[in-house]
Motif scaffolding. Structure first.
Motif, PDB file in Angstrom:
ATOM      1  N   ALA A 580      35.624-123.250  13.719  1.00  0.00           N
ATOM      2  CA  ALA A 580      34.577-123.943  14.475  1.00  0.00           C
ATOM      3  C   ALA A 580      33.804-124.932  13.611  1.00  0.00           C
ATOM      4  CB  ALA A 580      33.612-122.932  15.080  1.00  0.00           C
ATOM      5  N   GLY A 581      33.814-124.741  12.294  1.00  0.00           N
ATOM      6  CA  GLY A 581      33.067-125.620  11.405  1.00  0.00           C
ATOM      7  C   GLY A 581      31.580-125.363  11.418  1.00  0.00           C
ATOM      8  N   ALA A 582      31.166-124.123  11.709  1.00  0.00           N
ATOM      9  CA  ALA A 582      29.733-123.786  11.739  1.00  0.00           C
ATOM     10  C   ALA A 582      29.592-122.275  11.628  1.00  0.00           C
ATOM     11  CB  ALA A 582      29.075-124.287  13.017  1.00  0.00           C
ATOM     12  N   TYR A 583      28.351-121.827  11.374  1.00  0.00           N
ATOM     13  CA  TYR A 583      28.069-120.406  11.218  1.00  0.00           C
ATOM     14  C   TYR A 583      27.352-119.861  12.441  1.00  0.00           C
ATOM     15  CZ  TYR A 583      28.861-121.559   6.281  1.00  0.00           C
ATOM     16  OH  TYR A 583      29.402-121.996   5.101  1.00  0.00           O
ATOM     17  N   THR A 584      27.409-118.528  12.588  1.00  0.00           N
ATOM     18  CA  THR A 584      26.741-117.874  13.708  1.00  0.00           C
ATOM     19  C   THR A 584      25.224-117.959  13.566  1.00  0.00           C
ATOM     20  OG1 THR A 584      28.584-116.342  14.052  1.00  0.00           O
ATOM     21  CG2 THR A 584      26.425-115.669  14.888  1.00  0.00           C
ATOM     22  N   LYS A 585      24.574-118.293  14.678  1.00  0.00           N
ATOM     23  CA  LYS A 585      23.116-118.385  14.708  1.00  0.00           C
ATOM     24  C   LYS A 585      22.502-117.212  15.470  1.00  0.00           C
ATOM     25  CE  LYS A 585      21.243-121.527  17.335  1.00  0.00           C
ATOM     26  NZ  LYS A 585      20.787-122.831  17.877  1.00  0.00           N
ATOM     27  N   ASP A 586      23.112-116.813  16.595  1.00  0.00           N
ATOM     28  CA  ASP A 586      22.603-115.714  17.420  1.00  0.00           C
ATOM     29  C   ASP A 586      23.749-114.803  17.813  1.00  0.00           C
ATOM     30  OD1 ASP A 586      19.760-116.679  17.825  1.00  0.00           O
ATOM     31  OD2 ASP A 586      20.883-118.385  18.626  1.00  0.00           O
ATOM     32  N   VAL A 587      23.490-113.477  17.845  1.00  0.00           N
ATOM     33  CA  VAL A 587      24.532-112.519  18.200  1.00  0.00           C
ATOM     34  C   VAL A 587      24.012-111.484  19.192  1.00  0.00           C
ATOM     35  CG1 VAL A 587      25.736-112.695  16.007  1.00  0.00           C
ATOM     36  CG2 VAL A 587      23.968-110.979  16.274  1.00  0.00           C
ATOM     37  N   VAL A 588      24.937-110.969  19.986  1.00  0.00           N
ATOM     38  CA  VAL A 588      24.685-109.815  20.843  1.00  0.00           C
ATOM     39  C   VAL A 588      25.888-108.895  20.704  1.00  0.00           C
ATOM     40  CG1 VAL A 588      24.346-108.963  23.192  1.00  0.00           C
ATOM     41  CG2 VAL A 588      23.321-111.142  22.503  1.00  0.00           C
ATOM     42  N   GLY A 589      25.637-107.614  20.459  1.00  0.00           N
ATOM     43  CA  GLY A 589      26.722-106.672  20.290  1.00  0.00           C
ATOM     44  C   GLY A 589      26.701-105.562  21.321  1.00  0.00           C
ATOM     45  N   MET A 590      27.880-105.049  21.624  1.00  0.00           N
ATOM     46  CA  MET A 590      28.003-103.896  22.517  1.00  0.00           C
ATOM     47  C   MET A 590      29.193-103.078  22.044  1.00  0.00           C
ATOM     48  SD  MET A 590      28.465-103.788  26.672  1.00  0.00           S
ATOM     49  CE  MET A 590      26.841-104.500  26.929  1.00  0.00           C
ATOM     50  N   GLY A 591      29.053-101.768  21.989  1.00  0.00           N
ATOM     51  CA  GLY A 591      30.152-100.933  21.541  1.00  0.00           C
ATOM     52  C   GLY A 591      29.800 -99.464  21.591  1.00  0.00           C
ATOM     53  N   ASP A 592      30.788 -98.618  21.275  1.00  0.00           N
ATOM     54  CA  ASP A 592      30.549 -97.181  21.322  1.00  0.00           C
ATOM     55  C   ASP A 592      31.673 -96.461  20.576  1.00  0.00           C
ATOM     56  OD1 ASP A 592      29.311 -94.819  21.936  1.00  0.00           O
ATOM     57  OD2 ASP A 592      29.234 -95.201  24.098  1.00  0.00           O
ATOM     58  N   LEU A 593      31.429 -95.197  20.286  1.00  0.00           N
ATOM     59  CA  LEU A 593      32.439 -94.305  19.723  1.00  0.00           C
ATOM     60  C   LEU A 593      33.038 -93.558  20.904  1.00  0.00           C
ATOM     61  CD1 LEU A 593      33.844 -92.961  17.286  1.00  0.00           C
ATOM     62  CD2 LEU A 593      31.872 -91.429  17.098  1.00  0.00           C
ATOM     63  N   VAL A 594      34.134 -94.058  21.447  1.00  0.00           N
ATOM     64  CA  VAL A 594      34.631 -93.557  22.731  1.00  0.00           C
ATOM     65  C   VAL A 594      35.811 -92.605  22.587  1.00  0.00           C
ATOM     66  CG1 VAL A 594      33.857 -95.644  23.902  1.00  0.00           C
ATOM     67  CG2 VAL A 594      36.213 -95.502  23.094  1.00  0.00           C
ATOM     68  N   LEU A 595      36.473 -92.558  21.432  1.00  0.00           N
ATOM     69  CA  LEU A 595      37.667 -91.716  21.312  1.00  0.00           C
ATOM     70  C   LEU A 595      37.601 -90.771  20.118  1.00  0.00           C
ATOM     71  CD1 LEU A 595      41.296 -92.707  22.083  1.00  0.00           C
ATOM     72  CD2 LEU A 595      40.838 -91.380  20.038  1.00  0.00           C
ATOM     73  N   TYR A 596      37.440 -91.288  18.900  1.00  0.00           N
ATOM     74  CA  TYR A 596      37.528 -90.445  17.712  1.00  0.00           C
ATOM     75  C   TYR A 596      36.340 -89.495  17.576  1.00  0.00           C
ATOM     76  CZ  TYR A 596      41.359 -93.535  16.498  1.00  0.00           C
ATOM     77  OH  TYR A 596      42.537 -94.241  16.521  1.00  0.00           O
ATOM     78  N   GLY A 597      35.258 -89.783  18.278  1.00  0.00           N
ATOM     79  CA  GLY A 597      34.128 -88.857  18.255  1.00  0.00           C
ATOM     80  C   GLY A 597      34.425 -87.548  18.948  1.00  0.00           C
ATOM     81  N   GLY A 598      35.470 -87.497  19.778  1.00  0.00           N
ATOM     82  CA  GLY A 598      35.831 -86.281  20.494  1.00  0.00           C
ATOM     83  C   GLY A 598      36.837 -85.411  19.769  1.00  0.00           C
ATOM     84  N   ILE A 599      37.237 -85.791  18.561  1.00  0.00           N
ATOM     85  CA  ILE A 599      38.201 -85.008  17.782  1.00  0.00           C
ATOM     86  C   ILE A 599      37.442 -84.094  16.828  1.00  0.00           C
ATOM     87  CG2 ILE A 599      40.060 -85.141  16.070  1.00  0.00           C
ATOM     88  CD1 ILE A 599      40.903 -87.770  17.344  1.00  0.00           C
ATOM     89  N   ASP A 600      37.781 -82.806  16.833  1.00  0.00           N
ATOM     90  CA  ASP A 600      37.042 -81.809  16.043  1.00  0.00           C
ATOM     91  C   ASP A 600      37.701 -81.474  14.710  1.00  0.00           C
ATOM     92  OD1 ASP A 600      35.099 -81.576  18.034  1.00  0.00           O
ATOM     93  OD2 ASP A 600      36.294 -80.082  19.128  1.00  0.00           O
ATOM     94  N   ASP A 601      38.883 -81.997  14.448  1.00  0.00           N
ATOM     95  CA  ASP A 601      39.602 -81.668  13.214  1.00  0.00           C
ATOM     96  C   ASP A 601      39.142 -82.603  12.094  1.00  0.00           C
ATOM     97  OD1 ASP A 601      41.821 -81.654  11.176  1.00  0.00           O
ATOM     98  OD2 ASP A 601      42.674 -80.205  12.583  1.00  0.00           O
ATOM     99  N   HIS A 602      38.443 -82.035  11.086  1.00  0.00           N
ATOM    100  CA  HIS A 602      37.887 -82.854  10.005  1.00  0.00           C
ATOM    101  C   HIS A 602      38.303 -82.296   8.641  1.00  0.00           C
ATOM    102  CE1 HIS A 602      35.168 -85.160  12.671  1.00  0.00           C
ATOM    103  NE2 HIS A 602      35.155 -84.041  13.379  1.00  0.00           N
ATOM    104  N   ARG A 603      38.300 -83.189   7.649  1.00  0.00           N
ATOM    105  CA  ARG A 603      38.693 -82.781   6.288  1.00  0.00           C
ATOM    106  C   ARG A 603      38.112 -83.768   5.292  1.00  0.00           C
ATOM    107  NH1 ARG A 603      42.503 -84.121   2.421  1.00  0.00           N
ATOM    108  NH2 ARG A 603      43.456 -82.385   1.251  1.00  0.00           N
ATOM    109  N   ASP A 604      37.772 -83.291   4.097  1.00  0.00           N
ATOM    110  CA  ASP A 604      37.378 -84.169   3.001  1.00  0.00           C
ATOM    111  C   ASP A 604      38.655 -84.703   2.357  1.00  0.00           C
ATOM    112  OD1 ASP A 604      36.521 -85.461   0.755  1.00  0.00           O
ATOM    113  OD2 ASP A 604      35.387 -83.783  -0.079  1.00  0.00           O
ATOM    114  N   ASN A 605      38.928 -85.988   2.582  1.00  0.00           N
ATOM    115  CA  ASN A 605      40.173 -86.596   2.108  1.00  0.00           C
ATOM    116  C   ASN A 605      39.992 -87.383   0.810  1.00  0.00           C
ATOM    117  OD1 ASN A 605      41.843 -85.818   4.404  1.00  0.00           O
ATOM    118  ND2 ASN A 605      40.587 -87.263   5.578  1.00  0.00           N
TER     119      ASN A 605
END
Length: 787
Positions: A580-605
Motif C-alpha cells: 500500500a505504501g503507507a502505515y496503519t493509522k487506526d485499527v479495530v480487532g475482533m477474535g476469540d479462542l474458539v477451539l484450542y481452549g476446549g482441549i484439556d490435554d496439557h504438557r510442559d514442552n
C-alpha cells in the motif's frame, strides 16, 4: 513393445529430481553431511534421503567421506558422512574479446582452478578466433591437469548480438564475426553443451549475482566499448527485446558515430544514462570498468544525472565490483546453468558462489577432499574472504535457530562462532546447526564481552526478550539481526529504535516476506500500474499448522507473546504496508479462542522444539494433545485497518484450517490482483477489464522462486543483512516499518480484547523516522517518506 509413461510417473520423476537437487545443494554448500542433517535441512524423510544418496553415489556426484566420520565421531557408532564430489565435473567461462580470450575453469562447487588469457592476433578471422578459444580452453584444462572429458559445460561471452539459436547476428566490433555459430564450432571437439551469449548481458548477470548489484531486481549495466552498449535486467532477468538487441546504447542516444565511437565525456555519459533511466527506471546503474574508474568521477557523474530534470527518479550509480572479470564470470554462471541440466538432470540446482582456490590449492586432492568448513578459506572473486569474513553470534537456538545457518556458509563469507542460550539442550542444538567448534554460553552479555569482538548477532530468542537483548547489543556497538516481532509492546519497540539512533549501531529486523517471490510479484504488478491506484488490501491467512506451531509452547501464553496478531500477524501487516505504501493509522480487532481452549490435554514442552512435535497427523484440530500449560491467546482473529494514505485493509487469521497458505487481494482503481498459492508454482491473477465471473482473470503471473516457501526468503534476508553490516547500503526491510507493523498488531489485540473499540496507532518521533529514512545515518538532507 515399449511402455507409455503416464503423467503420474512423470510427476514422480520430476519430484525425485527436485528432491535430489535439494540434497546436492545442501552437500555442495557444506550445510549437511549426514542422512539426519540432510533430512532436517531439506525436509525430506530419512528413507527418501537414503535412497537418493545411493543414486547420487552411483552417479559419482557424492561419496562417503571417511575423514569426516573420524573428525565428527564423539563416541558410539559414528554417523556416515557424505560429501559432494566437486571434481565430478568442471565448467568453463570464456570471454571471447576483441584482443584476447580469457578462460575461467571451475569445479562443480564453484572454485576456480585455472585462469588463462590468450592473445588474439590482429586481423584474425572467424576461424582463427574459434581456434584461439579452443587453445585457451586446452591450456586451462592442462593447467588444472584435467582432460576434456571432464568438462560439463562451457559458457562463452561474445561482443555483438547473439540470436536465440546461438548464431552471432551482429558484431560491429569484430568484422567477419557476424553469422558465425561460435558454440557449435567450439563444441565440435567437446562432449558437453556450449552456450553463447552477448558479453554485456553476461557481465550484468555476474554483477547481479556476485558483484555490485547483489539483491537488486532492476538494473542497467553500462559499458563504454565502441559502440557503447548496455544490458537491462528487469525482475532479475535480462531483457533482450524482440531481436535480442536491447541495450544498443548508440542508437538509443542518437549518436551519429555510434558504430565506432566510445562514450568519453562526462556530459555524454550522463545523457546516455539519463536516456536509459527514463525508459527503464532501474534501482541502480552499474558502470563498467571502461566507463568509470574511480569514486571521484562517479560522484561527479551522479551529480550530473541527479540534476537532469527529465528524470523523475534518478538512479543510483555504482562502480563495477568485478571489473575485467565481469564477462568471464557471467560466462561461468551461464555454464553452471547449463551444467545443472547436463550433470544433475534438473534446472533446480543453482550456480554456486564462485571462489578462487588458495595458491597452494590450484588442484583438488584425491579422496577425501577438504571439509568445506575446515579447509583454508578461498578468495571470493571481488574481495578477500579472509579479510571480510564476519564473526557471527546467535542468541537463541530454538525453533527459529536454523535461520542463522544461512550465514554459516562459504558463499556468505561469515561464520557463526558463538551461541547464547541458557537451555540445557542449547549446546547440542548449536553444534548440530553450526558444527563442533561453536562456543556456547548462557547469556548474551557473554557474547558482548567476547574477544575478538563479534561483527554481528542474530537475536532469535523468545519474543518477550527481544527488546532487552537487542538494546544491550546495540549499546555495545554490535549490529543486530532482530527476528520479528521486534518487541511485544509499542514502548519497547520505540525504545529499541531510539537506542539504535543514539548509538548509531546498525539494526535490521527480519521481515523476510518482503523477499518472497509472491510478494515481489504483487509489488511489481502494482508498481507497473496494472491495477491503478491501490485502495483496498485483504489478506486471509490459513494457518493449518497453528496447533503445532503456536499452542504447544510459550506462544500460547499472552504474557509472553502478547498474541498471535503480534507473533504471526506482523508478517502480513508488514506486507500490507509494503504493497500500500503507507502505515496503519487506526485499527479495530475482533477474535476469540474458539477451539484450542476446549482441549484439556496439557504438557510442559520446554524439553522439545516445534520440529519434534510437528505432524500433519494431528487432525482434526480438536484431537491435538500436549498443549502448553497456559493457552489464552486467540486462535481466530480479524483486523480492519485504515492506513495513513486512505487505503482500507483487513487481515484474517485462523489456526485450525486444514490447509496452510496466504491469500492476498489488492484492489485498485483500474483492477485487482489475487494470489493462489504463495510459493513456487503459485499464480497471481489480475483482473483489469469489466466482466462477469471470470475464474482465470485477464492476466496470470507464475510465482517463480521460493520452492521451500518461507525458507527461501530467509536466505535472501540473511544475505541482505550481512551485506548491510559490511556496507551500510539500504535494505528492502525497514526497522520503522517493522515498528508500525508490530504496533498495529499490538493495538489490534488490545482492541479485540477490549470490546472491539477503534484504537489509534501512535506515530514515532520525527527525528527517529528521519534517522531510519536516511538509511541509519545522520545526513540532514534526507527526506521522510509519506506516512
Amino acid at each position: 513393445m515399449s511402455r507409455t509413461v503416464g503423467p503420474h510417473e512423470r510427476n514422480v520423476a520430476v519430484l525425485r529430481r527436485l528432491n535430489a537437487a535439494e540434497c546436492i545443494v545442501a552437500l555442495r554448500d557444506g550445510v549437511a553431511g549426514s542422512v539426519s542433517e540432510l533430512a532436517r535441512v531439506t525436509g525430506l524423510s530419512r528413507p527418501t534421503v537414503e535412497a537418493l544418496l545411493v543414486e547420487l553415489v552411483d552417479q559419482g556426484l557424492v561419496s562417503v567421506d571417511q575423514a569426516r566420520i573420524v573428525q565428527r565421531s564423539t563416541g558410539g557408532r559414528p554417523a556416515r558422512q557424505y560429501r559432494f564430489r566437486a571434481t565430478a565435473g568442471y565448467v568453463a567461462g570464456v570471454e571471447a574479446g576483441v584482443r584476447d580470450i580469457r578462460v575461467l575453469l571451475a569445479d562443480l562447487a564453484g572454485t576456480v582452478v585455472a585462469e588463462v588469457t590468450v592473445a588474439v592476433q590482429d586481423g584474425a578471422n572467424a576461424v582463427d578466433r574459434v581456434g584461439c578459444i579452443r587453445s585457451a580452453l586446452d591450456e586451462a584444462l592442462a593447467t588444472a591437469g584435467i582432460g576434456k572429458h571432464a568438462l560439463s559445460a562451457v559458457g562463452i561471452g561474445v561482443p555483438g548480438v547473439v540470436s536465440a539459436d546461438g548464431r552471432i547476428a551482429i558484431s560491429p566490433r569484430i568484422p567477419g564475426w557476424t553469422g558465425v555459430e561460435v558454440g557449435a564450432r567450439v563444441g565440435v571437439a567437446l562432449s558437453c553443451p556450449v552456450e553463447v551469449d552477448q558479453d554485456v548481458d553476461l557481465a550484468a548477470l555476474a554483477e547481479q549475482r556476485l558483484g555490485a548489484a547483489r539483491l537488486i531486481d532492476d538494473l542497467v549495466y553500462l559499458t563504454g566499448t565502441a559502440p557503447p552498449s548496455a544490458a537491462i535486467v528487469i525482475g532479475r532477468r535480462v531483457h533482450r527485446g524482440r531481436h535480442r538487441a536491447a541495450g544498443a546504447l548508440a542508437a538509443a542516444t542518437g549518436r551519429p558515430d555510434g558504430q565506432a565511437g566510445k562514450l568519453t565525456s562526462a556530459d555524454e555519459l550522463a545523457a546516455s544514462i539519463a536516456a536509459l533511466a527514463a525508459c527503464v527506471d532501474p534501482d541502480v546503474v552499474v558502470l563498467g570498468q571502461d566507463v568509470c574508474a574511480d569514486a571521484d568521477q562517479l560522484e561527479s557523474l551522479q551529480n550530473k544525472v541527479s540534476g537532469d530534470q527529465a528524470i523523475p527518479f534518478p538512479p543510483k550509480l555504482v562502480l563495477s565490483e568485478l571489473g575485467s572479470d565481469a564477462v568471464s564470470l557471467g560466462a561461468l554462471l551461464l555454464a553452471f546453468d547449463s551444467a545443472s541440466v547436463h550433470v544433475y538432470g534438473s534446472e533446480a540446482v543453482p550456480a554456486p558462489m564462485i571462489t578462487r582456490a588458495s595458491p597452494q590449492e590450484t588442484t583438488y586432492p584425491s579422496e577425501p577432499e577438504h571439509d568445506a568448513l575446515l579447509a583454508p578459506r578461498p578468495t571470493v572473486l571481488g574481495f578477500d574472504v579472509d579479510a571480510a569474513e564476519l564473526r557471527i553470534g546467535v542468541v537463541g537456538v530454538g525453533a527459529r535457530g536454523p535461520l542463522a545457518t544461512w550465514a554459516h556458509r562459504r558463499q556468505m563469507h561469515a561464520r557463526v562462532v558463538a551461541v547464547a542460550d541458557p537451555h540445557p539442550a542449547a549446546g547440542r542444538r548449536a553444534r548440530k546447526l553450526f558444527g563442533a567448534g561453536v562456543d556456547v554460553v548462557d547469556s548474551h552479555h557473554e557474547l558482548i564481552s567476547m574477544e575478538p569482538r563479534l561483527d554481528a548477532v542474530f537475536v532469535m530468542s523468545p519474543d518477550y526478550t527481544h527488546a532487552e537483548v537487542t538494546s544491550d547489543l546495540l549499546r555495545a556497538g554490535i549490529p543486530v539481526y532482530l527476528e520479528k516481532p521486534m518487541a511485544t509492546t509499542v514502548e519497547d519497540a520505540d525504545r529499541v529504535l531510539t537506542i539504535a539512533q543514539e548509538t548509531g549501531t546498525r539494526l535490521y529486523v527480519g521481515h523476510n516476506m518482503r523477499h518472497m517471490a509472491v510478494v515481489s510479484t504483487m509489488f511489481d504488478i502494482i508498481e507497473r500500474g496494472e491495477i491503478g491506484e491501490v485502495k483496498a488490501i485483504w489478506c486471509r491467512h490459513f494457518v493449518g499448522n497453528g496447533g503445532d506451531f503456536y499452542f504447544k509452547d510459550w506462544h500460547a501464553d499472552r504474557r509472553r507473546s502478547k498474541g498471535l496478531l503480534v507473533q504471526k500477524g506482523v508478517h502480513d501487516i508488514d506486507v500490507i504496508h509494503y504493497l500500500a505504501g503507507a502505515y496503519t493509522k487506526d485499527v479495530v480487532g475482533m477474535g476469540d479462542l474458539v477451539l484450542y481452549g476446549g482441549i484439556d490435554d496439557h504438557r510442559d514442552n520446554s524439553d522439545q522444539l516445534m520440529q519434534d512435535w510437528l505432524s500433519l497427523d494431528h487432525w482434526p484440530p480438536s484431537s491435538q494433545t500436549a498443549l502448553n500449560p497456559v493457552v489464552d491467546v486467540e486462535d481466530l482473529s480479524m483486523v480492519t485497518m485504515r492506513l495513513s494514505n486512505g487505503v482500507l485493509a483487513s487481515y484474517q487469521q485462523c489456526h485450525f484450517t486444514p490447509d496452510y497458505w496466504r491469500n492476498y487481494t489488492v484492489i485498485g482503481t483500474h483492477g485487482r490482483l489475487e494470489n493462489f498459492g504463495d510459493a513456487d508454482g503459485g499464480i497471481v491473477r489480475v483482473w483489469n477489464r469489466r466482466t462477469w465471473f471470470s475464474a482465470e482473470g485477464d492476466l496470470a503471473y507464475r510465482v517463480s522462486g521460493d520452492v521451500a516457501g518461507h525458507d527461501d526468503a530467509d536466505e535472501r534476508t540473511v544475505s541482505e543483512f550481512l551485506h548491510f553490516v559490511r556496507t551500510g547500503d539500504r535494505t528492502a526491510t525497514s526497522p520503522v516499518s517493522a515498528r508500525y507493523s508490530v504496533a498495529a498488531g499490538i493495538l489490534a489485540t488490545d482492541s479485540l480484547r477490549g470490546g472491539s473499540v477503534p484504537l489509534h496507532v501512535p506515530r514515532l518521533p520525527l527525528d527517529v523516522e528521519q534517522y531510519f529514512a536516511d538509511g541509519q545515518t545522520t545526513r540532514a538532507d534526507a527526506k521522510i517518506p509519506s506516512h
